[in-house]
Design an enzyme around this catalytic site. Structure first.
Site, PDB file in Angstrom:
ATOM      1  N   CYS A 383      38.091  40.545  36.436  1.00  0.00           N
ATOM      2  CA  CYS A 383      38.530  39.752  35.283  1.00  0.00           C
ATOM      3  C   CYS A 383      39.097  38.407  35.746  1.00  0.00           C
ATOM      4  CB  CYS A 383      39.495  40.562  34.420  1.00  0.00           C
ATOM      5  SG  CYS A 383      39.480  39.994  32.703  1.00  0.00           S
ATOM      6  N   GLY A 385      40.332  37.808  38.458  1.00  0.00           N
ATOM      7  CA  GLY A 385      39.858  37.720  39.844  1.00  0.00           C
ATOM      8  C   GLY A 385      38.449  37.151  39.911  1.00  0.00           C
ATOM      9  N   HIS A 509      36.520  45.477  33.468  1.00  0.00           N
ATOM     10  CA  HIS A 509      37.472  46.255  34.279  1.00  0.00           C
ATOM     11  C   HIS A 509      36.866  47.601  34.686  1.00  0.00           C
ATOM     12  CE1 HIS A 509      41.172  43.839  33.469  1.00  0.00           C
ATOM     13  NE2 HIS A 509      40.424  43.433  32.448  1.00  0.00           N
ATOM     14  N   GLU A 511      37.918  49.576  36.806  1.00  0.00           N
ATOM     15  CA  GLU A 511      38.968  50.552  37.135  1.00  0.00           C
ATOM     16  C   GLU A 511      39.300  51.492  35.981  1.00  0.00           C
ATOM     17  OE1 GLU A 511      39.379  47.333  36.619  1.00  0.00           O
ATOM     18  OE2 GLU A 511      41.360  46.813  35.832  1.00  0.00           O
TER      19      GLU A 511
HETATM   20  N1  GLN Z   1      43.574  35.684  31.589  1.00  0.00           N
HETATM   21  C1  GLN Z   1      42.170  35.898  31.661  1.00  0.00           C
HETATM   22  C2  GLN Z   1      41.521  35.911  30.287  1.00  0.00           C
HETATM   23  O1  GLN Z   1      42.181  36.095  29.301  1.00  0.00           O
HETATM   24  C3  GLN Z   1      41.846  37.179  32.415  1.00  0.00           C
HETATM   25  C4  GLN Z   1      42.336  38.411  31.760  1.00  0.00           C
HETATM   26  C5  GLN Z   1      42.373  39.620  32.652  1.00  0.00           C
HETATM   27  O2  GLN Z   1      42.379  39.493  33.870  1.00  0.00           O
HETATM   28  N2  GLN Z   1      42.462  40.811  32.078  1.00  0.00           N
HETATM   29  O3  GLN Z   1      40.333  35.746  30.182  1.00  0.00           O
END
Ligand code: GLN
Length: 534
Positions: A383, A385, A509, A511
């Site tokens: 995400c 990352g 995600h 995970e």
């Molecule tokens: N802040 C970023 C977004 O809103 C990533 C969100 C996250 O890592 N869950 O897109």
């Protein structure tokens, strides 16, 4: 089974005794006997869900298939039972009140005074029964958050009392409590347990089973004492001794016969033998790793392991699958900003840059990506990352030095990560992100395809920003490829660098979907790549 049986799990003496793990372990054992089980959590706080909570408050926010932002215990439920949960599996006091108040505004109470009893308690009971009806489960296990005696959990305990009264044969209460060891006296003490059961009794609830969390084995004398003072039979006192790993708990609960005691008390015939050999195989691998591989987790909540619960557990599953121990080095992204990456990331065989929100530590994360890319260290970005990986590539490979996400710089000259179109008009914070499961189509000549072995996958999301497709051509040309795309909205879901041994950024995600029975392929292959890198 004809009608659903309801098991409530309450906690006494202190929080953090592991009600979630006990609930998940009991579910696992009942499931292994062929019953269908779901687990639900009631959280006594007033937030509608934990989506707006700072991870420092309650740790990670777990996301379900249907896009509910929930308590991290639901992650344990899924990891143990391998069954997806949903919004109906996590209810907060805020949600209960919201629903009652909305009904009141619609005039559904026909002019009556709306009160905690019966309206709030009815709403609570309905959310338990509705969950049961969804799939006609044999068992619904409902964990009541907080500790008996808390003012805010009173309506929940009262609902349990009513349900027990209304259907005595179908409702059972498991009370998890602490039996502390006083080193000065050299003894385990049952008094706190007696008091917490008394408190439950004052609220009208007699527990059927006492699960005693303890650092030392409970002898028969202590079990008898707890049984006598708490009005339960000797066999209903279950020892829950501190375990090396949460994954030992189902096996320990089986030894203590928690599942058969539940079945006996609920008059359910024990038909099928319990088979947890898959679980035991997993434990065998977990406990006998052939090697150790160290992976860095770069984030800004590293002092708080609960903030990255699902990621850490995914590594446990992936480690066992690869028969290695994955040692996680938690690296604070702000520290990378101060000290540079060399010292902090030296010697790791893989680097994961964590999800997150907000600007704090962002440059450290981007630096960590650069370090992984340039040193050919296996990299997984999740995400935020993944977004950092895109920003890093733009700045250092495409030479767009001011590239950024509009989350952090609205005037960026190169907004390679930008807010999603549908998010532009949203101002409310709660439950408004792109949440839950979405489809992703994978290109066949990619590591993602090697990993999943499939062109069509679906994964869970929680974000507002996305890869800006205006730049896709330039990235592709320079060697960062979008290998996973959402087929409906054309959003980039996976990026990879061709020239790197293993470099993957995922907007979703993974995970949230890793379980003991199904370790997530991305984590399994990332760990495999880290081993290879050794
Ligand atoms: N802040 C970023 C977004 O809103 C990533 C969100 C996250 O890592 N869950 O897109």
């Amino acid at each position: 089974m004809s009608n659903t049986k309801f098991i409530f799990v309450t906690g006494g003496v202190t929080s953090s005794l592991g009600k979630g793990i006990i609930s998940a372990s009991l579910a696992k054992l009942l499931q292994s006997r062929g019953f269908t089980v779901t687990i639900q959590k009631f959280d006594p706080y007033i937030n509608i869900d934990p989506g707006t909570l700072n991870p420092y408050e309650h740790g990670e926010c777990f996301v379900t298939e249907d896009g509910a932002e929930t308590d991290l215990d639901l992650g344990h439920y899924e990891r143990f039972s391998n069954e997806p949960t949903s919004q109906a599996n996590n209810i907060t006091t805020g949600r209960i009140y919201l629903s009652v108040i909305e009904k009141e505004r619609r005039g559904e109470y026909l002019g009556s005074t709306v009160q905690v009893i019966p309206h709030i308690t009815d709403e609570i009971k309905t959310s338990v029964k509705h969950l049961a009806e969804r799939n006609n489960y044999d068992f619904v296990i409902t964990e009541i958050g907080g500790t008996v005696g808390d003012i805010e959990s009173l309506p929940y305990i009262e609902s349990v009392r009513q349900m027990k009264w209304e259907m005595p044969k179908d409702v059972l209460v498991v009370h998890l409590t602490l039996v502390p060891y006083l080193s000065a006296a050299g003894e385990l003490k049952t008094k706190p347990t007696q008091h917490s059961v008394k408190m439950l009794l004052e609220q009208g609830v007699q527990p059927d089973i006492i699960v005693a969390r303890t650092e030392h084995p409970l002898n028969d004398g202590l079990r008898e004492k707890i049984a006598r003072f708490c009005n339960v039979s000797f066999t209903s006192v279950i020892e829950s001794i501190d375990a090396e790993s949460i994954y030992d708990v189902p096996v320990l609960m089986r030894q203590e016969k928690l599942d058969t005691e539940v079945l006996k008390l609920m008059n359910v015939p024990v038909e099928n033998d319990l088979d947890i050999s898959d679980w035991e195989d997993f434990l065998e691998k977990l406990k006998n790793p052939k090697d150790t591989v160290e992976i860095a987790l770069v984030g800004k909540y590293v002092e708080l392991k609960d903030a990255y619960k699902s990621i850490l557990e995914s590594f446990v599953h992936a480690g066992a699958a690869n028969e290695v121990k994955v040692k996680i080095r938690m690296v604070h992204s702000e520290l990378i900003e101060k000290q540079g990456p060399e010292k902090l990331l030296k010697g790791v065989y893989g680097i994961l840059v964590a999800p997150g929100f907000g600007e704090r530590g962002i440059e450290g994360k981007i630096t960590a990506v650069q370090f992984a890319r340039e040193n050919k260290i296996p990299f997984l970005g999740i995400c935020l990352g993944m977004q950092c990986a895109v920003i890093e590539y733009a700045r250092n490979v495409l030479k767009m030095q001011e590239a950024h996400s509009t989350e952090f710089n609205q005037n960026s000259k190169f907004p390679v990560i930008d807010i999603m179109e549908e998010q532009k008009t949203i101002s409310d914070m709660g439950g408004t992100m792109r949440l839950g499961s979405y489809a992703c189509h994978i290109k066949t000549d990619s590591k993602a395809f090697d990993t999943y072995g499939s062109e069509n996958i679906s994964e869970r999301h929680r974000h507002r920003f996305e890869f800006n497709n205006a730049y896709l051509g330039q990235f592709e040309k320079a060697g960062m490829h979008a290998t996973g795309i959402n087929p409906n909205e054309n959003l980039v879901e996976i990026v990879e660098i061709e020239e790197h041994p293993w470099f993957m950024g995922v907007q979703f995600h993974p995970e949230y979907k890793s379980t003991v029975a199904n370790p997530h392929p991305i984590f399994v292959n990332f760990v495999k790549a880290a081993i290879k890198n050794k």
